[in-house]
Design an enzyme around this catalytic site. Structure first.
Site, short mmCIF file in Angstrom:
data_model
loop_
_atom_site.label_atom_id
_atom_site.label_comp_id
_atom_site.label_asym_id
_atom_site.label_seq_id
_atom_site.Cartn_x
_atom_site.Cartn_y
_atom_site.Cartn_z
N ASN A 7 -20.00 31.94 57.50
CA ASN A 7 -18.65 31.83 56.95
C ASN A 7 -18.44 32.95 55.93
O ASN A 7 -19.20 33.05 54.96
CB ASN A 7 -18.48 30.45 56.29
N ARG A 18 -10.17 41.77 43.00
CA ARG A 18 -9.74 43.06 42.47
C ARG A 18 -8.48 43.60 43.14
O ARG A 18 -7.99 44.66 42.75
CB ARG A 18 -10.88 44.08 42.60
N HIS A 43 -12.17 30.14 57.20
CA HIS A 43 -11.40 28.93 56.90
C HIS A 43 -10.19 29.32 56.07
O HIS A 43 -10.21 29.21 54.84
CB HIS A 43 -12.29 27.93 56.14
N ARG A 45 -6.75 29.01 54.20
CA ARG A 45 -5.99 27.91 53.61
C ARG A 45 -4.54 28.35 53.39
O ARG A 45 -4.26 29.55 53.35
CB ARG A 45 -6.65 27.45 52.32
N HIS A 50 -8.44 33.07 49.77
CA HIS A 50 -9.59 33.91 50.16
C HIS A 50 -9.28 34.57 51.52
O HIS A 50 -8.78 35.68 51.54
CB HIS A 50 -10.91 33.13 50.16
N GLU A 70 -11.73 27.51 61.10
CA GLU A 70 -11.64 26.15 60.56
C GLU A 70 -10.33 25.97 59.81
O GLU A 70 -9.80 26.94 59.25
CB GLU A 70 -12.79 25.88 59.57
N THR A 100 -12.76 23.06 48.03
CA THR A 100 -13.52 23.21 49.26
C THR A 100 -13.39 21.90 50.04
O THR A 100 -12.88 20.91 49.50
CB THR A 100 -15.00 23.55 48.98
N HIS A 190 -21.82 22.63 55.35
CA HIS A 190 -21.41 22.36 53.98
C HIS A 190 -22.63 22.13 53.10
O HIS A 190 -23.33 21.14 53.22
CB HIS A 190 -20.46 21.16 53.84
N ASP A 191 -22.87 23.09 52.21
CA ASP A 191 -23.96 23.05 51.23
C ASP A 191 -25.35 23.15 51.86
O ASP A 191 -26.35 22.88 51.18
CB ASP A 191 -23.88 21.81 50.34
N GLY A 213 -21.82 29.47 54.50
CA GLY A 213 -21.14 30.54 53.79
C GLY A 213 -21.57 30.68 52.35
O GLY A 213 -22.25 31.64 51.98
N HIS A 214 -21.21 29.72 51.51
CA HIS A 214 -21.41 29.85 50.07
C HIS A 214 -22.87 30.12 49.72
O HIS A 214 -23.17 31.08 49.01
CB HIS A 214 -20.93 28.57 49.37
#
Length: 237
Positions: A7, A18, A43, A45, A50, A70, A100, A190-191, A213-214
């Protein structure tokens, strides 16, 4: 081997901070594929904080592996997905102001709505997946919507892993067994991180794909993006 989809939302977050085009999202996505990832996930939104909707359109011409989009299937999102026709669409019930994703679908309550949306996507030749909590009843409801796959929402596993990983993974094993019984494909995300991904992959029967991703981007700050992509792949073997 379970496939790794990366992701790239966090890359877009860094770029947007920036206002320019550094880092270049399209180049990073291409590099991630070159480093060995099996897919790219985004994903977008509604506020485009982002990933921008134009990013989704631009990535369609860049991604050569699997492209997974997503999101919450509001009209704008549905139109975007139908125009791009990614390999997979993952339906996530996130609120517009959510930082999230924080819950899976109630596939019983929203069954009729999900059926309509999934039918539209599948008629367009797009594989569908539904974000669900690790609950066999929600898996059964997902099957009744006509979806191809489910994506197990793994936050509770990640939270509980450090203290009691056997207990943390048990609901996911039960949900996966039900999905296998119903012939639903299984994704997860997720996580998930380098710390907890191997145990998860080894214990979930029929796990086809993880979307990360994160954690992956954060780990890459210390270890390097190419190195981290391949570390995940090794843990998923």
């Amino acid at each position: 081997m379970t496939k790794l989809s990366v992701n790239v939302n966090k890359i877009a977050t860094l770029r947007n901070a920036r206002g320019g085009n550094v880092p270049n999202l399209l180049k990073v996505a291409s590099d991630i594929e070159r480093f060995g990832a099996h897919g790219i996930t985004i994903h977008p939104r509604p506020d485009e904080r982002h990933i921008r909707y134009q990013d989704a359109r631009d990535l369609k011409d860049i991604v050569t592996t699997e492209f997974n989009i997503e999101g919450n299937p509001n009209p704008k999102f549905i139109d975007l997905v139908l125009a791009i026709k990614p390999d997979q669409v993952t339906l996530v019930p996130d609120a517009e102001d959510a930082i999230t994703s924080n819950a899976g679908w109630d596939t019983q309550k929203h069954k009729s709505f999900l059926k309509e949306v999934i039918k539209e996507f599948k008629n367009a030749g797009i594989r569908t997946s539904i974000f669900v909590d690790p609950d066999p009843k929600m898996v059964e409801g997902a099957k009744e919507t006509g979806t191809d796959r489910i994506e197990l929402y793994t936050e509770s596993y990640a939270t509980g892993y450090a203290t009691d990983r056997e207990r943390a993974i048990l609901p996911f094993v039960e949900a996966a067994k039900k999905a296998n019984e119903l012939e639903l494909g299984i994704n997860a995300g997720h996580d998930l991180s380098l710390d907890n991904i191997q145990y998860f992959g080894q214990n979930i029967p029929g796990l086809l794909e993880v979307s990360i991703g994160h954690a992956l981007i954060c780990e890459s700050i210390y270890l390097g993006l190419e190195n981290v992509v391949n570390m995940y792949k090794n843990k998923l073997k």
